[in-house]
Design a protein around this motif. Structure first.
Motif, mmCIF file in Angstrom:
data_model
loop_
_atom_site.group_PDB
_atom_site.id
_atom_site.type_symbol
_atom_site.label_atom_id
_atom_site.label_comp_id
_atom_site.label_asym_id
_atom_site.label_seq_id
_atom_site.Cartn_x
_atom_site.Cartn_y
_atom_site.Cartn_z
ATOM 1 N N ILE A 131 -3.560 -2.432 -9.691
ATOM 2 C CA ILE A 131 -4.198 -1.968 -8.462
ATOM 3 C C ILE A 131 -3.099 -1.513 -7.515
ATOM 4 O O ILE A 131 -2.124 -2.226 -7.310
ATOM 5 C CB ILE A 131 -4.971 -3.134 -7.770
ATOM 6 N N SER A 132 -3.276 -0.324 -6.954
ATOM 7 C CA SER A 132 -2.311 0.160 -5.972
ATOM 8 C C SER A 132 -3.074 0.512 -4.689
ATOM 9 O O SER A 132 -3.718 1.563 -4.613
ATOM 10 C CB SER A 132 -1.597 1.386 -6.543
ATOM 11 N N PRO A 133 -3.053 -0.392 -3.692
ATOM 12 C CA PRO A 133 -3.811 -0.112 -2.469
ATOM 13 C C PRO A 133 -3.278 1.150 -1.788
ATOM 14 O O PRO A 133 -2.075 1.420 -1.826
ATOM 15 C CB PRO A 133 -3.546 -1.343 -1.598
ATOM 16 N N ILE A 134 -4.179 1.901 -1.186
ATOM 17 C CA ILE A 134 -3.786 3.115 -0.468
ATOM 18 C C ILE A 134 -3.869 2.827 1.029
ATOM 19 O O ILE A 134 -4.930 2.463 1.544
ATOM 20 C CB ILE A 134 -4.697 4.301 -0.865
ATOM 21 N N GLU B 64 -11.601 0.175 2.450
ATOM 22 C CA GLU B 64 -10.451 0.022 1.542
ATOM 23 C C GLU B 64 -10.366 1.223 0.617
ATOM 24 O O GLU B 64 -11.380 1.883 0.358
ATOM 25 C CB GLU B 64 -10.603 -1.233 0.654
ATOM 26 N N THR C 254 -3.083 -4.332 2.494
ATOM 27 C CA THR C 254 -3.859 -4.522 1.276
ATOM 28 C C THR C 254 -5.192 -5.178 1.625
ATOM 29 O O THR C 254 -5.225 -6.206 2.302
ATOM 30 C CB THR C 254 -3.077 -5.437 0.305
ATOM 31 N N TYR D 168 -7.060 -7.320 -8.136
ATOM 32 C CA TYR D 168 -5.695 -7.433 -8.676
ATOM 33 C C TYR D 168 -5.445 -8.835 -9.242
ATOM 34 O O TYR D 168 -4.977 -9.002 -10.375
ATOM 35 C CB TYR D 168 -4.670 -7.116 -7.577
ATOM 36 N N PRO E 237 0.819 -1.217 0.000
ATOM 37 C CA PRO E 237 0.000 0.000 0.000
ATOM 38 C C PRO E 237 0.854 1.270 0.000
ATOM 39 O O PRO E 237 1.954 1.287 0.557
ATOM 40 C CB PRO E 237 -0.818 -0.118 1.289
ATOM 41 N N SER F 151 -9.231 -5.330 -2.885
ATOM 42 C CA SER F 151 -8.111 -4.867 -3.730
ATOM 43 C C SER F 151 -7.363 -6.081 -4.275
ATOM 44 O O SER F 151 -7.006 -6.150 -5.456
ATOM 45 C CB SER F 151 -7.122 -4.018 -2.924
ATOM 46 N N LYS F 152 -7.126 -7.054 -3.414
ATOM 47 C CA LYS F 152 -6.372 -8.256 -3.778
ATOM 48 C C LYS F 152 -7.158 -9.091 -4.805
ATOM 49 O O LYS F 152 -6.591 -9.571 -5.793
ATOM 50 C CB LYS F 152 -6.121 -9.062 -2.487
ATOM 51 N N THR G 17 -6.194 2.697 -9.594
ATOM 52 C CA THR G 17 -6.176 1.744 -10.714
ATOM 53 C C THR G 17 -5.483 2.372 -11.917
ATOM 54 O O THR G 17 -5.717 3.537 -12.237
ATOM 55 C CB THR G 17 -7.610 1.347 -11.147
ATOM 56 N N PHE H 27 -8.114 2.149 -3.187
ATOM 57 C CA PHE H 27 -7.052 1.740 -4.112
ATOM 58 C C PHE H 27 -7.087 2.555 -5.402
ATOM 59 O O PHE H 27 -8.140 3.039 -5.810
ATOM 60 C CB PHE H 27 -7.118 0.227 -4.423
#
Ligand code: PLP
Length: 362
Positions: free
Chosen positions: A307-310, A297, A327, A335, A176, A331-332, A301, A299
């Motif tokens: 996907i980039s989790p925040i 959550e 994460t 992804y 993240p 999100s996972k 895109t 994320f």
């Protein structure tokens, strides 16, 4: 697909390919490139694949002065069974023409552009790296080349495609990121060029990016340019939030990019019957949701990371920690599904991938 007339000049030299373990984004380029020219009399002409080379253009070329340029970004992936495939290239080609339209650049035949992408990848397919998570990044772009000083649409253009092998975005697993909400600078306003993929949008984002990087944040979360209230997008990603079980992403308002990954995520969520809406979302609403423990959550895109989790948002002195900086499950899942389709591990039930034909046996 129509048999498009693309001349091919095979490169007499083959460069050494970089080690798949040591790929640095956007630094090395393949043996060939695609090029096509435009002038007002002939329209787009002379579609060709040539050895990768420098350009020779006039210093008076309008692109240097008035910024009439657009670009795209997509990837080719090597599947486990040895095929090479593109992910939704038709969306990039359509978006290129939307950007062209906004910048008064003449449209490009979409079948021809798709054929050019496939032929170029096929010719340089040895450059599609083999390691898990690696890919071949493809950069189509258009520049105005008429040698003329004066603010007007150029009468000459070049459409070019170059390609660069890229390493795995997540070498040590998905991690993240920390993002700072931008209160001073704005990226785009409705009616401006925010929904076009044009160089100027990126040039104008650099100042804010430079400042937050010094403070330890990886990217900026832009707010709308008028009220500085509604969330727009992150650097080079669209953004999603899961609040009380519902997934929310800013609607396409005219000032954000219509991401291919964004569209794919919305499609998947609907397919999975997960409530998802495209609407306005204010930073205040997000903060409230966090205070109430409802922000589950967040994320980003985009083509680069998928996907980039925040893990953390910083806004006016307040730290918004999301999912304990880990994460999230959704999100996972998103992804794994999108990368699974891209690398041929997950069945492509939406017909998102396009095979690049195998080179003919000589
Ligand atoms: C400003 C901006 N927003 C969003 C995205 C994500 O778009 P995509 O998913 O098509 O890569 C990008 C990357 O192209 C971008 O530059």
């Amino acid at each position: 697909m129509a048999n498009q007339n693309i001349q091919v000049e095979v490169s007499p030299v083959r460069k050494n390919k970089p080690n798949s373990n040591e790929l640095v984004f956007g630094t090395e380029f393949t043996d060939h490139m695609f090029m096509m020219d435009y002038n007002a009399e002939q329209g787009w002409y002379d579609a060709r694949i040539v050895p990768y080379q420098d350009l020779k253009i006039s210093p008076a070329s309008m692109v240097f002065h008035y910024g009439q340029s657009v670009f795209e970004g997509l990837k080719a992936f090597r599947t486990e069974d040895g095929r090479v495939q593109l992910f939704r290239p038709d969306r990039n080609v359509k978006r290129l023409n939307l950007s062209n339209n906004r910048l008064v650049i003449p449209p490009i035949d979409e079948d021809l552009a798709l054929e050019a992408l496939k032929r170029l990848v096929e010719i340089d397919k040895e450059w599609v790296p083999h390691l898990e998570g690696t890919s071949l990044y493809i950069r189509p772009f258009v520049i105005s080349t008429e040698p003329f000083l004066g603010v007007a649409p150029s009468q000459h253009y070049k459409f070019i495609i170059i390609m660069s092998p890229v390493g795995s975005y997540y070498k040590e697993g998905i991690k993240p990121v920390k993002i700072a909400v931008e209160n001073e600078f704005v990226r785009a306003v409705k009616g401006g060029t925010g929904e076009a993929k044009t160089g100027g949008n990126y040039a104008s984002s650099l100042k804010a990016q430079e400042i937050v990087e010094k403070e330890g944040y990886s990217q900026v979360l832009w707010l709308d340019g008028i009220e500085r209230k509604y969330i727009e997008e992150v650097g080079s990603m669209n953004v999603f939030f899961k609040i009380n079980g519902e997934v929310v992403t800013p609607m396409l308002s005219g000032s954000i990019l219509s991401g291919v990954t964004r569209d794919s995520v919305i499609h998947l969520l609907k397919h999975w019957n997960i409530p998802a809406s495209e609407r306005k979302i204010s930073i205040e609403e997000l903060y409230q949701a966090h205070q109430e423990g409802a922000l589950e959550e967040a994320f980003g895109t985009g083509t680069a990371a998928v996907i980039s989790p925040i893990g953390e948002l910083y806004w006016e002195g307040k730290h918004i920690y999301i999912n304990d900086g880990k994460t999230g499950e959704l999100s996972k899942r998103v992804y794994d599904t999108i990368t699974g389709i891209q690398y041929g591990r997950v069945e492509d039930e939406f017909k998102w991938t396009v095979n690049v034909e195998k080179e003919k046996v000589k």
